[in-house]
Design an enzyme around this catalytic site. Structure first.
Site, PDB file in Angstrom:
ATOM      1  CG  PHE A 153      -1.841  -1.210   1.266  1.00 38.27           C
ATOM      2  CD1 PHE A 153      -3.019  -1.230   0.543  1.00 38.27           C
ATOM      3  CD2 PHE A 153      -1.502  -2.323   2.025  1.00 38.27           C
ATOM      4  CE1 PHE A 153      -3.869  -2.334   0.579  1.00 38.27           C
ATOM      5  CE2 PHE A 153      -2.335  -3.437   2.067  1.00 38.27           C
ATOM      6  CZ  PHE A 153      -3.515  -3.445   1.337  1.00 38.27           C
ATOM      7  NE  ARG A 155       0.116   7.324   1.017  1.00 34.94           N
ATOM      8  CZ  ARG A 155      -0.065   8.256   1.947  1.00 34.94           C
ATOM      9  NH1 ARG A 155      -1.059   9.121   1.834  1.00 34.94           N
ATOM     10  NH2 ARG A 155       0.764   8.340   2.973  1.00 34.94           N
ATOM     11  CB  CYS A 261      -1.798   1.644  -8.452  1.00 29.79           C
ATOM     12  SG  CYS A 261      -0.119   1.193  -7.980  1.00 29.79           S
ATOM     13  CE  LYS A 264      -1.004  -2.519 -11.956  1.00 26.40           C
ATOM     14  NZ  LYS A 264      -1.437  -3.677 -11.127  1.00 26.40           N
ATOM     15  NE  ARG A 328       4.480   3.441 -14.015  1.00 23.70           N
ATOM     16  CZ  ARG A 328       4.924   2.521 -13.179  1.00 23.70           C
ATOM     17  NH1 ARG A 328       4.809   1.236 -13.485  1.00 23.70           N
ATOM     18  NH2 ARG A 328       5.475   2.856 -12.023  1.00 23.70           N
TER      19      ARG A 328
END
Length: 451
Positions: A153, A155, A261, A264, A328
């Site tokens: 988790f 970030r 993330c 996706k 991304r």
């Protein structure tokens, strides 16, 4: 400090490197494996291959660095002495099939399956749907019940802090002895450790990464409604967020959300189920809501550009959020493409990207402050080339925020991304002095409909 365990980390991206450096700094011995020999060469020379605040300090600590090794060869590891191996390889979307690409995970699992160490705890940190990991194990001949799961988790931008101060640690699997070993590794962390079955551990990660963009999309839709109704954006969101059941954290408008993330994982969640048997209207429309908001953001910037008869637009922050160099699914690049269709003079400024130049290949012009950034074939950056301008040593009072639209001559228009910008937030005066610009908040402009 943690137990002095021998750890192998497969994959040296954000998750693998931050996790491994964190574990090494706490007294464990960490062996990194990455098939990219250039990455291994860089890391062995104390050169981190991406930007992450705070990571370099831990990585370059002499005692921590002594407890780390780097290799591209699985055979170089003394596997008999390894306690835990963490699989931290990327699981990107396959654009052609609109499904998760498991080739990196399959390669790692195949190599581990050849290891002769029955006590080895094999832990998957990579985000992977339950049905896909079963396929991977079947393909390489591994018993999937041997696997444990420890979803991450972290970030980007706060990954180091997230490692040392997690909200929770999730462990999944069926082998109680191996789960106990993982609990021992994490025994020094001050948070709840949730131990559950494999499927549930993976669903915790996927549904967390479903709710967060859902919440962001709600705020963005609320922003559009407030704009339409003529309300005050800051007052309305504050009034709603002060409800304890809602809260103000992660409750702020943006040009849209992106990153490596959320997009996706949302695609994968929507691939989990048979749409004819299960109807999930909220979850299935989050991405569409985000796409609509990108267009709305672009149109508002375009309207201000045209109504004020300005010379051009500068988008500040090309990465998908502040304090990272990751491009991304960046909202900035989507807005850039939209604006380019009608505004010729659109440029991008991102001090991290320009200075560090890690995620993209950049060639600088000797007689100009512009740099042309080209596409890379490795999938990190997909989209048209864009220009990045370096405005010398400009500093903002807060970290650079992902999408700030600076409209030139004579007005500077700022639109927020991962931080809510209002009349209390201003760039430093040096920015105004340098360019003689006036400050106007885009959100205020929208609300007041000022010419």
């Amino acid at each position: 400090t943690l137990h002095n365990m021998n750890i192998v980390i497969i994959g040296t991206g954000y998750v693998g490197l931050v996790t491994g450096v964190g574990l090494a700094s706490l007294g464990n011995f960490v062996n990194f494996i990455d098939l990219d020999e250039n990455k291994i060469k860089d890391l062995s020379s104390k050169k981190i291959t991406f930007y992450e605040p705070g990571l370099e300090e831990y990585f370059n600590d002499d005692e921590t660095f002594k407890r780390m090794s780097f290799s591209s060869d699985y055979a170089s590891i003394e596997w008999d002495n390894i306690d835990i191996v963490f699989v931290c390889v990327q699981t990107p979307n396959n654009i052609e099939t609109n499904s998760v690409d498991t080739k990196f995970l399959e390669s790692a699992i195949k190599e581990i399956n050849n290891v002769n160490n029955n006590d080895l705890v094999i832990t998957v940190k990579s985000t992977i749907p339950p049905y896909e990991i079963e396929k991977v194990c079947e393909k390489v001949g591994m018993d999937s019940s041997k696997l444990t799961f420890n979803p991450e988790f972290l970030r980007e931008g706060t990954a180091v802090e997230d490692f040392f101060k997690p909200d929770r640690i999730v462990l999944g699997g069926t082998d109680t002895e191996k789960l106990t070993k993982l609990k021992e590794l994490y025994s020094g962390f001050d948070c709840e450790i949730i131990t559950t079955d494999s499927i549930s551990s993976q669903l915790i990660k996927y549904l967390a990464n479903t709710y967060l963009p859902l919440r962001l999309s709600f705020v963005n839709e609320a922003t559009r409604l407030i704009d339409y109704s003529g309300g005050n954006l800051d007052d309305v969101l504050k009034g709603v967020g002060l409800d304890n059941r809602i809260g103000q954290h992660y409750f702020r408008p943006s040009p849209s959300w992106g990153g490596s993330c959320f997009p996706k994982d949302l695609v994968e969640v929507n691939n989990f189920y048979d749409h004819e048997k299960l109807n999930l209207p909220l979850i299935s429309n989050i991405i569409n809501s985000n796409d609509i908001h990108v267009d709305w953001t672009s149109q508002n910037i375009r309207d201000l550009y045209e109504s004020k008869n300005l010379e051009g637009v500068i988008l500040i922050g090309v990465a998908f959020k502040e304090d990272t160099d990751d491009l991304r699914n960046s909202p900035t690049t989507e807005v850039l493409k939209n604006l380019k269709s009608s505004i010729e003079n659109v440029k991008v400024f991102d001090e991290i990207i320009v200075t560090v130049s890690l995620r993209v290949s950049t060639s600088f012009s000797k007689d100009s402050s512009t740099a042309q950034t080209s596409s890379e074939k490795n999938g990190t950056w997909e989209g048209p080339p864009f220009q990045t301008i370096k405005l010398e040593s400009i500093r903002l009072e807060k970290p650079i925020i992902s999408l700030l639209a600076l409209v030139l001559n004579p007005t500077i228009v700022i639109f927020h991304s991962t931080g809510l910008l209002n009349s209390q937030w201003k760039p430093t005066s040096s920015l105004f002095e340098k360019f003689g610009l006036e400050f106007v908040s885009l959100s205020d402009s929208i609300i007041s409909k000022s010419p």
